[in-house]
Design a protein around this motif. Structure first.
Motif, PDB file in Angstrom:
ATOM      1  N   PRO A 280      11.321 -58.108   5.449  1.00 14.54           N
ATOM      2  CA  PRO A 280      10.838 -56.726   6.020  1.00 14.54           C
ATOM      3  C   PRO A 280      12.289 -56.090   5.642  1.00 14.54           C
ATOM      4  N   ALA A 281      11.916 -54.498   5.544  1.00 20.15           N
ATOM      5  CA  ALA A 281      13.036 -53.852   5.396  1.00 20.15           C
ATOM      6  C   ALA A 281      12.894 -52.329   6.425  1.00 20.15           C
ATOM      7  N   SER A 282      14.176 -52.068   6.741  1.00 18.65           N
ATOM      8  CA  SER A 282      13.911 -50.776   7.607  1.00 18.65           C
ATOM      9  C   SER A 282      15.055 -49.627   7.228  1.00 18.65           C
ATOM     10  N   ILE A 283      14.691 -48.414   7.359  1.00 19.97           N
ATOM     11  CA  ILE A 283      15.446 -47.388   6.811  1.00 19.97           C
ATOM     12  C   ILE A 283      15.632 -46.378   8.125  1.00 19.97           C
ATOM     13  N   SER A 284      17.000 -46.090   8.429  1.00 18.83           N
ATOM     14  CA  SER A 284      16.845 -45.156   9.535  1.00 18.83           C
ATOM     15  C   SER A 284      17.150 -43.680   8.874  1.00 18.83           C
ATOM     16  N   CYS A 285      16.709 -42.760   9.721  1.00 19.92           N
ATOM     17  CA  CYS A 285      17.036 -41.341   9.517  1.00 19.92           C
ATOM     18  C   CYS A 285      17.419 -40.659  10.757  1.00 19.92           C
ATOM     19  N   ARG A 286      18.317 -39.953  10.615  1.00 20.10           N
ATOM     20  CA  ARG A 286      18.849 -39.034  11.823  1.00 20.10           C
ATOM     21  C   ARG A 286      19.000 -37.588  11.503  1.00 20.10           C
TER      22      ARG A 286
ATOM     23  N   ASN B 235       4.601 -30.581  17.960  1.00 19.77           N
ATOM     24  CA  ASN B 235       4.678 -31.714  16.833  1.00 19.77           C
ATOM     25  C   ASN B 235       5.972 -31.864  16.374  1.00 19.77           C
ATOM     26  N   THR B 236       6.178 -33.074  15.809  1.00 21.08           N
ATOM     27  CA  THR B 236       7.641 -33.572  15.311  1.00 21.08           C
ATOM     28  C   THR B 236       7.276 -33.589  13.667  1.00 21.08           C
ATOM     29  N   TYR B 237       7.782 -32.697  12.960  1.00 20.18           N
ATOM     30  CA  TYR B 237       7.576 -32.733  11.470  1.00 20.18           C
ATOM     31  C   TYR B 237       8.376 -33.469  10.860  1.00 20.18           C
ATOM     32  N   LEU B 238       8.474 -34.669  10.871  1.00 23.28           N
ATOM     33  CA  LEU B 238       9.064 -35.594  10.081  1.00 23.28           C
ATOM     34  C   LEU B 238       8.469 -36.571   9.188  1.00 23.28           C
ATOM     35  N   ASN B 239       8.534 -36.324   7.749  1.00 23.62           N
ATOM     36  CA  ASN B 239       8.060 -36.954   6.774  1.00 23.62           C
ATOM     37  C   ASN B 239       8.746 -37.996   5.935  1.00 23.62           C
ATOM     38  N   TRP B 240       8.159 -38.928   5.449  1.00 18.52           N
ATOM     39  CA  TRP B 240       8.689 -39.849   4.385  1.00 18.52           C
ATOM     40  C   TRP B 240       8.086 -39.632   3.156  1.00 18.52           C
ATOM     41  N   PHE B 241       8.982 -39.869   2.214  1.00 14.82           N
ATOM     42  CA  PHE B 241       8.531 -39.957   0.697  1.00 14.82           C
ATOM     43  C   PHE B 241       9.003 -41.176  -0.028  1.00 14.82           C
ATOM     44  N   GLN B 242       8.177 -41.787  -0.989  1.00 17.11           N
ATOM     45  CA  GLN B 242       8.638 -42.584  -1.897  1.00 17.11           C
ATOM     46  C   GLN B 242       8.687 -42.175  -3.134  1.00 17.11           C
ATOM     47  N   GLN B 243       9.879 -42.365  -3.829  1.00 22.34           N
ATOM     48  CA  GLN B 243      10.023 -41.957  -5.256  1.00 22.34           C
ATOM     49  C   GLN B 243      10.147 -43.135  -6.137  1.00 22.34           C
TER      50      GLN B 243
ATOM     51  N   PHE C 260      14.669 -41.566  13.722  1.00 26.29           N
ATOM     52  CA  PHE C 260      13.340 -42.115  13.036  1.00 26.29           C
ATOM     53  C   PHE C 260      13.596 -43.271  12.249  1.00 26.29           C
ATOM     54  N   THR C 261      12.536 -44.024  12.085  1.00 29.62           N
ATOM     55  CA  THR C 261      12.586 -45.219  11.109  1.00 29.62           C
ATOM     56  C   THR C 261      11.472 -45.427  10.389  1.00 29.62           C
ATOM     57  N   LEU C 262      11.810 -46.114   9.126  1.00 32.17           N
ATOM     58  CA  LEU C 262      10.656 -46.293   8.261  1.00 32.17           C
ATOM     59  C   LEU C 262      10.571 -47.889   8.153  1.00 32.17           C
ATOM     60  N   LYS C 263       9.645 -48.601   8.346  1.00 33.74           N
ATOM     61  CA  LYS C 263       9.750 -50.095   8.458  1.00 33.74           C
ATOM     62  C   LYS C 263       8.787 -50.277   7.190  1.00 33.74           C
ATOM     63  N   ILE C 264       9.028 -51.403   6.427  1.00 36.53           N
ATOM     64  CA  ILE C 264       8.157 -52.177   5.491  1.00 36.53           C
ATOM     65  C   ILE C 264       8.226 -53.509   6.001  1.00 36.53           C
ATOM     66  N   SER C 265       7.012 -53.878   6.429  1.00 36.00           N
ATOM     67  CA  SER C 265       6.808 -55.500   7.015  1.00 36.00           C
ATOM     68  C   SER C 265       7.097 -56.504   6.142  1.00 36.00           C
TER      69      SER C 265
ATOM     70  N   GLY D 161      12.289 -48.168  -5.319  1.00 36.24           N
ATOM     71  CA  GLY D 161      12.293 -46.961  -5.390  1.00 36.24           C
ATOM     72  C   GLY D 161      13.399 -46.279  -4.450  1.00 36.24           C
ATOM     73  N   VAL D 162      13.269 -44.853  -4.384  1.00 37.52           N
ATOM     74  CA  VAL D 162      14.104 -44.267  -3.352  1.00 37.52           C
ATOM     75  C   VAL D 162      13.148 -43.687  -2.580  1.00 37.52           C
ATOM     76  N   TYR D 163      13.590 -43.812  -1.296  1.00 38.62           N
ATOM     77  CA  TYR D 163      12.639 -43.306   0.081  1.00 38.62           C
ATOM     78  C   TYR D 163      13.707 -42.269   0.374  1.00 38.62           C
ATOM     79  N   TYR D 164      12.964 -41.220   0.845  1.00 42.08           N
ATOM     80  CA  TYR D 164      13.700 -39.940   1.553  1.00 42.08           C
ATOM     81  C   TYR D 164      12.905 -39.662   2.812  1.00 42.08           C
ATOM     82  N   CYS D 165      13.627 -39.126   3.775  1.00 42.73           N
ATOM     83  CA  CYS D 165      13.136 -38.549   5.039  1.00 42.73           C
ATOM     84  C   CYS D 165      13.383 -37.162   4.424  1.00 42.73           C
ATOM     85  N   MET D 166      12.165 -36.151   5.253  1.00 46.52           N
ATOM     86  CA  MET D 166      12.271 -34.767   5.207  1.00 46.52           C
ATOM     87  C   MET D 166      11.798 -34.397   6.410  1.00 46.52           C
TER      88      MET D 166
END
Lengths: 112, 120
Positions: free
Chosen positions: A18-24, A35-43, A76-81, A89-94
């Protein structure tokens, strides 16, 4: 401007693990509509960004269910199981709540 | 299938001008806000400008305000970015980005990008 801080900036992961990325964010990302407009992008290398997750936890069509997003307010957190080779690649929160919309610095995921 | 095809990038001297275009297809262009986002090669992403679906609501990043002008032609499904008084720090890949149901807050699709290089 709202500052988005990601960690870690580099993420070496073994295939299948697994992998986990934090975004504050420096301010709450709850918009006036509730609504909470928090998006995750993969490049991926050599490609344009691709949206994976919108409004914190909604997975885009075609995105594998091993990707998940969670969080609230400013944390916020993005997880890959289970990381696969195609996840490199590179992961961005926005954040899209406040103008100017801003991105995190990016987290580079690589295979160990 | 949503397609966004940018053009107009190239090499320009400091103080010069360039006009970027984005040809959109695969969706009802007039129903979505559109944006430009840039990326210095090998670096992170920076929001540049957003235009509402009717073209009446426009936002710019402070770094480009007064120098760049965003516009759209809905009948021609085209988004443009007029870039004047270019600076070395404007060097980047410029992406055309489609808004989502809630506008640019939920931007979803990105074009392949066009490289702008500002150098003497």
């Amino acid at each position: 401007d709202v500052v988005m801080t990601q960690s870690p900036l580099s993420l070496p992961v073994t295939l299948g693990q697994p992998a986990s990325i934090s975004c504050r964010s420096s301010q709450s990302l709850v918009y006036s509509d509730g609504n909470t407009y928090l998006n995750w992008f993969q490049q991926r290398p050599g490609q344009s960004p691709r949206r994976l997750i919108y409004k914190v936890s909604n997975r885009d069509s075609g995105v594998p269910d091993r990707f998940s997003g969670s969080g609230s307010g400013t944390d916020f957190t993005l997880k890959i199981s289970r990381v696969e080779a195609e996840d490199v690649g590179v992961y961005y929160c926005m954040q899209g709540t406040h103008w100017m919309h801003t991105f995190g610095q990016g987290t580079k995921l690589e295979i160990k | 299938e949503v397609q966004l095809l940018e053009s107009g990038g190239g090499l320009e001297q400091p103080g010069g001008s360039l006009r970027l275009s984005c040809a959109a297809s695969g969706f009802t262009f007039s129903s979505y806000s559109m944006s430009w986002v840039r990326q210095v090669p090998g670096k992170g992403l920076e929001w540049v400008s957003t235009i509402g679906k009717k073209g009446t609501i426009i936002y710019y990043a402070d770094s480009v305000k007064g120098r760049f002008t965003i516009s759209r032609d809905n009948p021609k499904n085209t988004l443009c970015l007029q870039m004047n008084s270019l600076r070395v720090e404007d060097t980047a890949v410029y992406y055309c980005v489609k808004g989502g149901p809630a506008g640019a807050r939920e931007s979803d699709y990105w074009g392949q990008g066009t490289l702008v290089t500002v150098s003497s």
